[in-house]
Design an enzyme around this catalytic site. Structure first.
Site, PDB file in Angstrom:
ATOM      1  N   PHE A  71      -0.305 -64.907  -3.009  1.00  0.00           N
ATOM      2  CA  PHE A  71       0.192 -66.104  -2.322  1.00  0.00           C
ATOM      3  C   PHE A  71       0.733 -65.807  -0.925  1.00  0.00           C
ATOM      4  O   PHE A  71       1.245 -66.711  -0.269  1.00  0.00           O
ATOM      5  CB  PHE A  71       1.270 -66.791  -3.172  1.00  0.00           C
ATOM      6  CG  PHE A  71       2.458 -65.930  -3.518  1.00  0.00           C
ATOM      7  CD1 PHE A  71       3.480 -65.707  -2.614  1.00  0.00           C
ATOM      8  CD2 PHE A  71       2.544 -65.330  -4.772  1.00  0.00           C
ATOM      9  CE1 PHE A  71       4.568 -64.916  -2.929  1.00  0.00           C
ATOM     10  CE2 PHE A  71       3.637 -64.528  -5.105  1.00  0.00           C
ATOM     11  CZ  PHE A  71       4.650 -64.322  -4.169  1.00  0.00           C
ATOM     12  N   ARG A 116      22.470 -67.645  -5.265  1.00  0.00           N
ATOM     13  CA  ARG A 116      21.253 -67.675  -6.091  1.00  0.00           C
ATOM     14  C   ARG A 116      21.448 -68.592  -7.301  1.00  0.00           C
ATOM     15  O   ARG A 116      20.500 -69.261  -7.749  1.00  0.00           O
ATOM     16  CB  ARG A 116      20.801 -66.270  -6.481  1.00  0.00           C
ATOM     17  CG  ARG A 116      20.279 -65.528  -5.243  1.00  0.00           C
ATOM     18  CD  ARG A 116      19.386 -64.352  -5.482  1.00  0.00           C
ATOM     19  NE  ARG A 116      18.199 -64.534  -6.268  1.00  0.00           N
ATOM     20  CZ  ARG A 116      16.960 -64.579  -5.760  1.00  0.00           C
ATOM     21  NH1 ARG A 116      16.752 -64.555  -4.452  1.00  0.00           N
ATOM     22  NH2 ARG A 116      15.933 -64.672  -6.566  1.00  0.00           N
ATOM     23  N   THR A 157      13.040 -69.461  -9.054  1.00  0.00           N
ATOM     24  CA  THR A 157      12.009 -69.568  -8.019  1.00  0.00           C
ATOM     25  C   THR A 157      11.109 -70.780  -8.243  1.00  0.00           C
ATOM     26  O   THR A 157      10.834 -71.542  -7.319  1.00  0.00           O
ATOM     27  CB  THR A 157      11.153 -68.283  -8.008  1.00  0.00           C
ATOM     28  OG1 THR A 157      12.014 -67.154  -7.852  1.00  0.00           O
ATOM     29  CG2 THR A 157      10.133 -68.314  -6.890  1.00  0.00           C
ATOM     30  N   ARG A 200      16.862 -76.171  -6.625  1.00  0.00           N
ATOM     31  CA  ARG A 200      15.415 -76.193  -6.856  1.00  0.00           C
ATOM     32  C   ARG A 200      15.042 -77.208  -7.941  1.00  0.00           C
ATOM     33  O   ARG A 200      14.025 -77.885  -7.817  1.00  0.00           O
ATOM     34  CB  ARG A 200      14.925 -74.783  -7.161  1.00  0.00           C
ATOM     35  CG  ARG A 200      14.839 -73.950  -5.865  1.00  0.00           C
ATOM     36  CD  ARG A 200      14.707 -72.492  -6.136  1.00  0.00           C
ATOM     37  NE  ARG A 200      14.322 -71.723  -4.934  1.00  0.00           N
ATOM     38  CZ  ARG A 200      14.327 -70.402  -4.899  1.00  0.00           C
ATOM     39  NH1 ARG A 200      14.672 -69.699  -5.950  1.00  0.00           N
ATOM     40  NH2 ARG A 200      13.970 -69.769  -3.790  1.00  0.00           N
ATOM     41  N   ASN A 221       9.886 -74.435  -2.355  1.00  0.00           N
ATOM     42  CA  ASN A 221      11.066 -74.460  -3.229  1.00  0.00           C
ATOM     43  C   ASN A 221      12.384 -74.562  -2.460  1.00  0.00           C
ATOM     44  O   ASN A 221      13.438 -74.200  -2.959  1.00  0.00           O
ATOM     45  CB  ASN A 221      11.036 -73.289  -4.213  1.00  0.00           C
ATOM     46  CG  ASN A 221      10.993 -71.942  -3.520  1.00  0.00           C
ATOM     47  OD1 ASN A 221      11.065 -71.865  -2.304  1.00  0.00           O
ATOM     48  ND2 ASN A 221      10.900 -70.888  -4.299  1.00  0.00           N
ATOM     49  N   HIS A 227      16.012 -70.341   0.343  1.00  0.00           N
ATOM     50  CA  HIS A 227      15.917 -68.898   0.143  1.00  0.00           C
ATOM     51  C   HIS A 227      17.311 -68.312   0.044  1.00  0.00           C
ATOM     52  O   HIS A 227      18.232 -68.780   0.722  1.00  0.00           O
ATOM     53  CB  HIS A 227      15.204 -68.228   1.329  1.00  0.00           C
ATOM     54  CG  HIS A 227      15.419 -66.743   1.374  1.00  0.00           C
ATOM     55  ND1 HIS A 227      14.689 -65.879   0.604  1.00  0.00           N
ATOM     56  CD2 HIS A 227      16.329 -65.982   2.040  1.00  0.00           C
ATOM     57  CE1 HIS A 227      15.133 -64.644   0.814  1.00  0.00           C
ATOM     58  NE2 HIS A 227      16.129 -64.684   1.681  1.00  0.00           N
ATOM     59  N   GLU A 231      18.324 -58.855   5.978  1.00  0.00           N
ATOM     60  CA  GLU A 231      17.924 -60.212   6.335  1.00  0.00           C
ATOM     61  C   GLU A 231      18.876 -60.870   7.334  1.00  0.00           C
ATOM     62  O   GLU A 231      18.440 -61.641   8.186  1.00  0.00           O
ATOM     63  CB  GLU A 231      17.826 -61.071   5.070  1.00  0.00           C
ATOM     64  CG  GLU A 231      16.675 -60.650   4.177  1.00  0.00           C
ATOM     65  CD  GLU A 231      16.561 -61.477   2.905  1.00  0.00           C
ATOM     66  OE1 GLU A 231      15.558 -61.326   2.193  1.00  0.00           O
ATOM     67  OE2 GLU A 231      17.478 -62.286   2.624  1.00  0.00           O
TER      68      GLU A 231
HETATM   69  P1  GTP Z   1      13.176 -66.375  -1.915  1.00  0.00           P
HETATM   70  O1  GTP Z   1      14.635 -66.633  -1.947  1.00  0.00           O
HETATM   71  O2  GTP Z   1      12.415 -67.298  -1.002  1.00  0.00           O
HETATM   72  O3  GTP Z   1      12.856 -64.905  -1.675  1.00  0.00           O
HETATM   73  O4  GTP Z   1      12.699 -66.765  -3.378  1.00  0.00           O
HETATM   74  P2  GTP Z   1      12.786 -65.916  -4.692  1.00  0.00           P
HETATM   75  O5  GTP Z   1      13.534 -64.631  -4.449  1.00  0.00           O
HETATM   76  O6  GTP Z   1      13.288 -66.830  -5.753  1.00  0.00           O
HETATM   77  O7  GTP Z   1      11.264 -65.629  -4.957  1.00  0.00           O
HETATM   78  P3  GTP Z   1      10.342 -64.390  -4.482  1.00  0.00           P
HETATM   79  O8  GTP Z   1      11.091 -63.493  -3.558  1.00  0.00           O
HETATM   80  O9  GTP Z   1       9.717 -63.816  -5.701  1.00  0.00           O
HETATM   81  O10 GTP Z   1       9.191 -65.142  -3.680  1.00  0.00           O
HETATM   82  C1  GTP Z   1       9.394 -65.498  -2.328  1.00  0.00           C
HETATM   83  C2  GTP Z   1       8.834 -66.869  -2.101  1.00  0.00           C
HETATM   84  O11 GTP Z   1       7.418 -66.846  -2.256  1.00  0.00           O
HETATM   85  C3  GTP Z   1       9.285 -67.934  -3.107  1.00  0.00           C
HETATM   86  O12 GTP Z   1      10.540 -68.466  -2.827  1.00  0.00           O
HETATM   87  C4  GTP Z   1       8.187 -68.958  -2.965  1.00  0.00           C
HETATM   88  O13 GTP Z   1       8.361 -69.748  -1.772  1.00  0.00           O
HETATM   89  C5  GTP Z   1       6.964 -68.075  -2.802  1.00  0.00           C
HETATM   90  N1  GTP Z   1       6.342 -67.789  -4.103  1.00  0.00           N
HETATM   91  C6  GTP Z   1       6.842 -66.998  -5.092  1.00  0.00           C
HETATM   92  N2  GTP Z   1       6.008 -66.959  -6.134  1.00  0.00           N
HETATM   93  C7  GTP Z   1       4.955 -67.751  -5.807  1.00  0.00           C
HETATM   94  C8  GTP Z   1       3.739 -68.106  -6.472  1.00  0.00           C
HETATM   95  O14 GTP Z   1       3.471 -67.698  -7.593  1.00  0.00           O
HETATM   96  N3  GTP Z   1       2.899 -68.938  -5.778  1.00  0.00           N
HETATM   97  C9  GTP Z   1       3.158 -69.399  -4.526  1.00  0.00           C
HETATM   98  N4  GTP Z   1       2.273 -70.206  -3.923  1.00  0.00           N
HETATM   99  N5  GTP Z   1       4.288 -69.076  -3.881  1.00  0.00           N
HETATM  100  C10 GTP Z   1       5.175 -68.275  -4.495  1.00  0.00           C
HETATM  101 MG    MG Z   2      13.039 -63.286  -2.919  1.00  0.00          MG
END
Ligand code: GTP
Ligand code: MG
Length: 138
Positions: free
Chosen positions: A57, A85, A91, A102, A112, A115, A126
């Site tokens: 993705f 968080r 997520t 969310r 979503n 962040h 960051e």
């Molecule tokens: P962040 O706070 O944005 O880092 O979110 P997170 O820590 O809950 O999730 P993660 O770091 O695993 O993923 C970063 C971002 O990628 C997510 O917040 C989503 O916007 C996107 N993302 C994660 N998983 C998927 C997925 O399976 N499909 C798609 N299209 N986007 C995803």
């Molecule tokens: Mg993340």
């Protein structure tokens, strides 16, 4: 006390949810140390999410994160990383607990809305991505 990086992603800014999200942050007792609105370039979005560059993705995520302005903020408080968080929720909004940002506001697993840094090392990387030392004196 601890600091974390918060972003309100393009879907949140686009839908006029900045105030909604900031109210939840302040109501939880977190302090907003620094705050700005900006639009990420492709290179900046790729750099920010470099940890995900091998994920299927990744290109879609970069396109989305550059599709409109975001709000970046530094939040401070006791256990700020975990507290933020917790306010965000899982997520994928389909898996997020009731009352989280969310669950209440996000559109799907990509769009979503927010962040948050996931660990102190991540927060330390960051925060300077968006704010310089002078901006972090609040
Ligand atoms: P962040 O706070 O944005 O880092 O979110 P997170 O820590 O809950 O999730 P993660 O770091 O695993 O993923 C970063 C971002 O990628 C997510 O917040 C989503 O916007 C996107 N993302 C994660 N998983 C998927 C997925 O399976 N499909 C798609 N299209 N986007 C995803
Ligand atoms: Mg993340």
């Amino acid at each position: 006390t601890e600091r974390t990086l918060c972003m309100i992603k393009p879907d949140g800014v686009e839908r006029n949810l900045i105030g909604n999200v900031l109210t939840r942050i302040e109501s939880a007792g977190l302090r907003i140390v620094a705050l700005r609105k900006l639009r990420l370039t492709k290179a900046q979005a790729e750099g920010f999410y470099a940890v995900h560059k091998e994920r299927p993705f990744f290109q879609s995520l970069v396109d989305y994160m550059t599709s409109g302005p975001i709000v970046a903020a530094v939040l401070e408080g006791e256990n700020a990383i975990a507290v933020w968080r917790g306010l965000m929720g899982a997520t994928n909004p389909a898996n997020a607990d009731a009352g989280t940002i969310r669950k209440d506001l996000a559109l799907d697993v990509e769009r979503n809305t927010v962040h948050g840094s996931d660990a102190s090392e991540t927060a330390a990387q960051e925060i300077p991505y968006f704010f310089n030392a002078m901006e972090l004196q609040g």
